[in-house]
Write a protein that holds these residues in place. Structure first.
Motif, PDB file in Angstrom:
ATOM      1  N   VAL A 205       0.858  -1.187   0.000  1.00 54.90           N
ATOM      2  CA  VAL A 205       0.000   0.000   0.000  1.00 54.90           C
ATOM      3  C   VAL A 205       0.891   1.232   0.000  1.00 54.90           C
ATOM      4  O   VAL A 205       1.706   1.429   0.903  1.00 54.90           O
ATOM      5  N   ARG A 206       0.729   2.056  -1.046  1.00 53.83           N
ATOM      6  CA  ARG A 206       1.569   3.246  -1.185  1.00 53.83           C
ATOM      7  C   ARG A 206       0.929   4.212  -2.180  1.00 53.83           C
ATOM      8  O   ARG A 206       0.301   3.767  -3.147  1.00 53.83           O
ATOM      9  N   ASP A 207       1.127   5.490  -1.954  1.00 48.56           N
ATOM     10  CA  ASP A 207       0.683   6.521  -2.904  1.00 48.56           C
ATOM     11  C   ASP A 207      -0.801   6.385  -3.247  1.00 48.56           C
ATOM     12  O   ASP A 207      -1.200   6.599  -4.408  1.00 48.56           O
ATOM     13  N   GLY A 208      -1.608   6.020  -2.268  1.00 50.69           N
ATOM     14  CA  GLY A 208      -3.040   5.933  -2.501  1.00 50.69           C
ATOM     15  C   GLY A 208      -3.491   4.694  -3.235  1.00 50.69           C
ATOM     16  O   GLY A 208      -4.651   4.615  -3.659  1.00 50.69           O
ATOM     17  N   LEU A 209      -2.591   3.718  -3.388  1.00 49.83           N
ATOM     18  CA  LEU A 209      -2.894   2.506  -4.145  1.00 49.83           C
ATOM     19  C   LEU A 209      -2.694   1.262  -3.293  1.00 49.83           C
ATOM     20  O   LEU A 209      -1.869   1.248  -2.367  1.00 49.83           O
ATOM     21  N   ILE A 210      -3.427   0.219  -3.632  1.00 47.22           N
ATOM     22  CA  ILE A 210      -3.211  -1.121  -3.106  1.00 47.22           C
ATOM     23  C   ILE A 210      -2.776  -2.004  -4.266  1.00 47.22           C
ATOM     24  O   ILE A 210      -3.464  -2.068  -5.293  1.00 47.22           O
ATOM     25  N   LEU A 211      -1.636  -2.669  -4.116  1.00 47.87           N
ATOM     26  CA  LEU A 211      -1.161  -3.614  -5.132  1.00 47.87           C
ATOM     27  C   LEU A 211      -1.085  -5.006  -4.520  1.00 47.87           C
ATOM     28  O   LEU A 211      -0.631  -5.161  -3.377  1.00 47.87           O
ATOM     29  N   THR A 212      -1.496  -6.004  -5.271  1.00 44.68           N
ATOM     30  CA  THR A 212      -1.330  -7.394  -4.865  1.00 44.68           C
ATOM     31  C   THR A 212      -0.734  -8.181  -6.021  1.00 44.68           C
ATOM     32  O   THR A 212      -0.947  -7.841  -7.189  1.00 44.68           O
ATOM     33  N   ALA A 213       0.016  -9.224  -5.682  1.00 45.65           N
ATOM     34  CA  ALA A 213       0.666 -10.019  -6.721  1.00 45.65           C
ATOM     35  C   ALA A 213       0.867 -11.457  -6.259  1.00 45.65           C
ATOM     36  O   ALA A 213       1.221 -11.705  -5.108  1.00 45.65           O
ATOM     37  N   ILE A 214       0.644 -12.375  -7.191  1.00 44.63           N
ATOM     38  CA  ILE A 214       0.919 -13.804  -6.997  1.00 44.63           C
ATOM     39  C   ILE A 214       1.841 -14.237  -8.115  1.00 44.63           C
ATOM     40  O   ILE A 214       1.587 -13.954  -9.291  1.00 44.63           O
ATOM     41  N   SER A 215       2.917 -14.923  -7.771  1.00 48.12           N
ATOM     42  CA  SER A 215       3.829 -15.498  -8.751  1.00 48.12           C
ATOM     43  C   SER A 215       4.157 -16.917  -8.305  1.00 48.12           C
ATOM     44  O   SER A 215       4.608 -17.112  -7.167  1.00 48.12           O
ATOM     45  N   VAL A 216       3.919 -17.880  -9.166  1.00 47.18           N
ATOM     46  CA  VAL A 216       4.221 -19.267  -8.853  1.00 47.18           C
ATOM     47  C   VAL A 216       5.494 -19.658  -9.603  1.00 47.18           C
ATOM     48  O   VAL A 216       5.477 -19.868 -10.817  1.00 47.18           O
ATOM     49  N   VAL A 217       6.612 -19.682  -8.853  1.00 48.20           N
ATOM     50  CA  VAL A 217       7.908 -19.991  -9.464  1.00 48.20           C
ATOM     51  C   VAL A 217       8.060 -21.498  -9.576  1.00 48.20           C
ATOM     52  O   VAL A 217       7.697 -22.264  -8.671  1.00 48.20           O
ATOM     53  N   ARG A 218       8.573 -21.950 -10.700  1.00 48.55           N
ATOM     54  CA  ARG A 218       8.765 -23.377 -10.907  1.00 48.55           C
ATOM     55  C   ARG A 218       9.888 -23.907 -10.011  1.00 48.55           C
ATOM     56  O   ARG A 218      10.909 -23.244  -9.813  1.00 48.55           O
ATOM     57  N   SER A 219       9.699 -25.107  -9.503  1.00 47.65           N
ATOM     58  CA  SER A 219      10.734 -25.755  -8.729  1.00 47.65           C
ATOM     59  C   SER A 219      11.842 -26.217  -9.656  1.00 47.65           C
ATOM     60  O   SER A 219      11.600 -26.586 -10.803  1.00 47.65           O
ATOM     61  N   PRO A 220      13.097 -26.208  -9.174  1.00 47.03           N
ATOM     62  CA  PRO A 220      14.195 -26.711 -10.010  1.00 47.03           C
ATOM     63  C   PRO A 220      13.946 -28.159 -10.413  1.00 47.03           C
ATOM     64  O   PRO A 220      13.400 -28.947  -9.627  1.00 47.03           O
ATOM     65  N   SER A 221      14.315 -28.510 -11.623  1.00 44.82           N
ATOM     66  CA  SER A 221      14.107 -29.885 -12.096  1.00 44.82           C
ATOM     67  C   SER A 221      14.930 -30.854 -11.275  1.00 44.82           C
ATOM     68  O   SER A 221      16.077 -30.576 -10.931  1.00 44.82           O
TER      69      SER A 221
END
Length: 221
Positions: A205-221
């Motif tokens: 939360v900053r500058d009057g905004l709410i940001l959300t993020a999801i990132s699903v990183v792959r597991s090493p092989s």
């Protein structure tokens, strides 16, 4: 700001201003045949963000069209997400060999309109919201909940190609760590041979905004 919520494998670009000089691909222009000026500016600027992010990944510019349920169609080998609200546009992208899916969302840090919270939340979510809203921290936790659910859907859909309504995920927020968890309340689909039961994400939360993020990183092989 959006890049602060992303893993090193992903690239984020955002802006608080529109990009009037940006040239769209003809296929993109066709999508705007009847668009009003506000829609054109949002559409154009968020794609400018995406193409700047492409360049940082070493990916050539490409048209970004709309696919099933309006989801962006990304170039082969790329996953990503886009978002815009008044005064803010952002895109996040990564190579699919590194990241399975990305979902981002931006919202104004203000209360949800009357009647919306009941439509987008579950009883257990309204319970923790009551306590957090009473603390008067300056964060509109009801809007953050909505934003987190938007990010959940944007991360979910590319993996499943299935609709997920607001009841389909139960969100819990860590107010200190700037993270949230989403437990899926629907039968878990199989993704890459494993049941998908939920997501974890980050918020800011900053500058009057709410940001959300999801990132699903792959597991090493």
């Amino acid at each position: 700001m959006i890049e602060e919520l992303l893993p090193p494998e992903a690239v984020g670009e955002d802006t608080f201003d529109d990009a009037p000089a940006t040239t769209l691909f003809p296929e993109e222009e066709a999508l705007l045949a009847r668009a009003v000026d506000k829609r054109r500016r949002e559409f154009t600027t968020v794609r400018a963000c995406a193409r700047t992010a492409f360049a940082r990944l070493g990916v050539a510019p490409a048209p970004l069209l709309r696919g099933e349920r309006g989801a962006p169609i990304w170039p082969d080998g790329i996953v990503g997400s886009m978002t815009h609200c008044d005064g803010y546009r952002a895109s996040a992208v990564a190579r699919s060999r590194d990241v399975q899916t990305i979902g981002i969302d931006a919202e104004p840090n203000g209360p949800l309109p009357d009647g919306v919270l009941g439509a987008v939340s579950r009883p257990e979510e309204r319970a923790w919201l009551t306590d957090l809203l009473a603390a008067d921290s300056g964060v509109r936790w009801d809007r953050l909940l909505f934003s987190a659910k938007e990010s959940v859907y944007k991360a979910w859909f590319p993996l499943t190609r299935r609709w997920l309504d607001f009841e389909g995920a139960s969100i819990t927020v860590d107010p200190e760590a700037g993270t949230f968890s989403a437990a899926l309340t629907v039968p878990p689909p199989q993704v890459d041979g494993r049941p998908l039961t939920g997501f974890t994400g980050r918020w800011l939360v900053r500058d009057g905004l709410i940001l959300t993020a999801i990132s699903v990183v792959r597991s090493p092989s």
